[in-house]
Design a protein around this motif. Structure first.
Motif, PDB file in Angstrom:
ATOM      1  N   ARG A 153      -0.027   3.423  -3.105  1.00  0.00           N
ATOM      2  CA  ARG A 153      -1.326   4.066  -3.613  1.00  0.00           C
ATOM      3  C   ARG A 153      -0.547   5.554  -2.569  1.00  0.00           C
ATOM      4  N   ASP A 154       0.743   5.604  -2.164  1.00  0.00           N
ATOM      5  CA  ASP A 154       1.486   6.704  -1.987  1.00  0.00           C
ATOM      6  C   ASP A 154       2.485   6.568  -2.143  1.00  0.00           C
ATOM      7  N   GLU A 167       9.995  10.826   5.241  1.00  0.00           N
ATOM      8  CA  GLU A 167       8.662  11.093   4.243  1.00  0.00           C
ATOM      9  C   GLU A 167       7.322   9.358   4.500  1.00  0.00           C
ATOM     10  N   LEU A 168       8.006   8.081   5.412  1.00  0.00           N
ATOM     11  CA  LEU A 168       7.757   7.268   6.115  1.00  0.00           C
ATOM     12  C   LEU A 168       6.296   7.692   6.175  1.00  0.00           C
ATOM     13  N   HIS A 169       6.500   9.162   7.041  1.00  0.00           N
ATOM     14  CA  HIS A 169       6.451   8.735   9.181  1.00  0.00           C
ATOM     15  C   HIS A 169       5.067  10.022   8.754  1.00  0.00           C
ATOM     16  N   LEU A 219       5.270   5.458  -2.622  1.00  0.00           N
ATOM     17  CA  LEU A 219       7.171   5.800  -1.930  1.00  0.00           C
ATOM     18  C   LEU A 219       7.543   4.395  -2.545  1.00  0.00           C
ATOM     19  N   ARG A 234       3.050   9.490   6.222  1.00  0.00           N
ATOM     20  CA  ARG A 234       2.306   9.709   5.577  1.00  0.00           C
ATOM     21  C   ARG A 234       0.944   8.521   6.433  1.00  0.00           C
ATOM     22  N   THR A 235      -0.383   8.753   6.100  1.00  0.00           N
ATOM     23  CA  THR A 235      -1.694   7.459   6.479  1.00  0.00           C
ATOM     24  C   THR A 235      -1.742   6.342   6.939  1.00  0.00           C
ATOM     25  N   THR A 249       9.798  17.796   9.351  1.00  0.00           N
ATOM     26  CA  THR A 249       8.638  17.139  10.296  1.00  0.00           C
ATOM     27  C   THR A 249       7.546  18.268  10.893  1.00  0.00           C
ATOM     28  N   THR A 303       0.912  -1.330   0.256  1.00  0.00           N
ATOM     29  CA  THR A 303       0.217   0.134  -0.296  1.00  0.00           C
ATOM     30  C   THR A 303       0.844   1.667   0.033  1.00  0.00           C
ATOM     31  N   LEU A 304       2.006   1.351   1.183  1.00  0.00           N
ATOM     32  CA  LEU A 304       2.634   2.159   0.306  1.00  0.00           C
ATOM     33  C   LEU A 304       3.387   2.745  -0.339  1.00  0.00           C
TER      34      LEU A 304
END
Length: 316
Positions: free
Chosen positions: A65-66, A123-125, A68, A127-128, A251, A61-62
């Motif tokens: 969807r995102d 970037e990872l942190h 990455l 994301r929903t 962040t 999904t990451l």
């Protein structure tokens, strides 16, 4: 995909890997997981299989969807899932083959390399978290088994060739280990009281899980993905918030020194828990158990030498 050739790849620890070539010339990387030794995914083969499936779906999904691209996610099987059972103990996952220069566990990253990795983690942190993202607990899985083992050091352990040496080694380090568990509980109480929000974390973003290609890093081994404080990932880069200012700029969040120290200590306690479970259970002498024994001795030595200072750095 029709298999043309597969060759065993003696890399990593715990899982088993193969380089795969299909009839069309495509290259793949196959991983077979031993669900009886996958405690971070779940206790027992059935729970570990479910945890592994959730983790692989999260990685997919990451990436899909995102967007990455640094997430090396598994490809879908014929049933649409990411994990195929081989039998009750083993499960297969297939990944695209990634070209580049792999890192090594224990490798020291340069300031520039740490910066690139911090960019990915920020970037990872941000994301929903996907709905499939596994939960994590502050207390390492299996730590209750360590406490139980510490209470039974006078008997004989007979699960295999490393059972009795493991009991003797644990007895030698019992005082230190009990002190570290108490220290962990105290820090965990502080961290829980902070009420800081959880994010999707990789869990083990160390150099051994990085592949450097022409367009940057790729991050592999997403079976440890989970909801946690960002310090779960950041603690593997530094225990000093001052060295993580790049992450703060990206962040708006300043890493917490106590949480950084907590997760560094958690890493070691988790290793101890896995090794104790392994060596108290039925096992044989193999390349994996030899490696595990080395890891067990090194981890206990590290727990004895490291202060896990929460003032912003760890002294060794």
């Amino acid at each position: 995909m029709t298999l043309a050739r597969a060759s065993y790849a003696p890399v990593g620890f715990g899982d088993y890997h193969w380089h795969v070539l299909d009839e069309a010339g495509g290259r793949w990387f196959a991983t077979v997981s031993d669900l009886e030794h996958k405690e971070h995914c779940g206790q027992g083969a059935e729970a570990a299989l479910e945890g592994l499936r959730r983790a692989m779906e999260t990685a997919r999904t990451l990436r899909e969807r995102d967007g990455l691209d640094f997430v090396v996610a598994p490809v879908a099987a014929a049933d649409g899932g990411c994990v195929v059972t081989v039998d009750r103990r083993y499960a297969l996952t297939l990944f695209p083959y990634v070209t580049g220069s792999p890192g090594a566990f224990g490798q020291r990253l340069s300031k520039a390399e740490r910066g690139r990795l911090l960019d990915l983690l920020a970037e990872l942190h941000g994301r929903t978290p996907p709905e499939t993202t596994p939960s994590t607990t502050l207390e390492p899985a299996g730590l209750s088994d360590v406490h139980e083992a510490l209470d039974h050091l006078n008997g004989t352990w007979s699960g295999g060739p490393f059972a009795e040496p493991a009991r003797e080694l644990l007895a030698e380090h019992a005082t230190t280990l009990r002190a570290r568990c108490a220290q962990f509980n105290a820090m965990a109480a502080d961290v829980r009281g902070s009420g800081a929000p959880l994010v999707v974390t990789h869990g083990e973003p160390h150099p051994g899980n990085l592949i450097l290609g022409e367009d940057g890093y790729r991050l592999v081994d997403w079976d440890t993905v989970g909801l946690a404080l960002p310090e779960r990932d950041l603690s593997l880069l530094s225990n000093d918030p001052a060295e993580l200012t790049r992450y703060t700029r990206l962040t708006g969040r300043t890493p917490d020194a106590t949480a950084l120290a907590l997760y560094r200590l958690r890493w070691s306690l988790l290793d101890v828990a896995e090794f104790v479970t392994w060596f108290r259970g039925e096992h044989n002498r193999s390349e994996d158990t030899e490696t595990a024994w080395t890891g067990f001795t090194e981890t206990l030595d590290h727990l004895a030498e490291d202060t896990f200072d929460t003032a912003g750095r760890t002294r060794s």
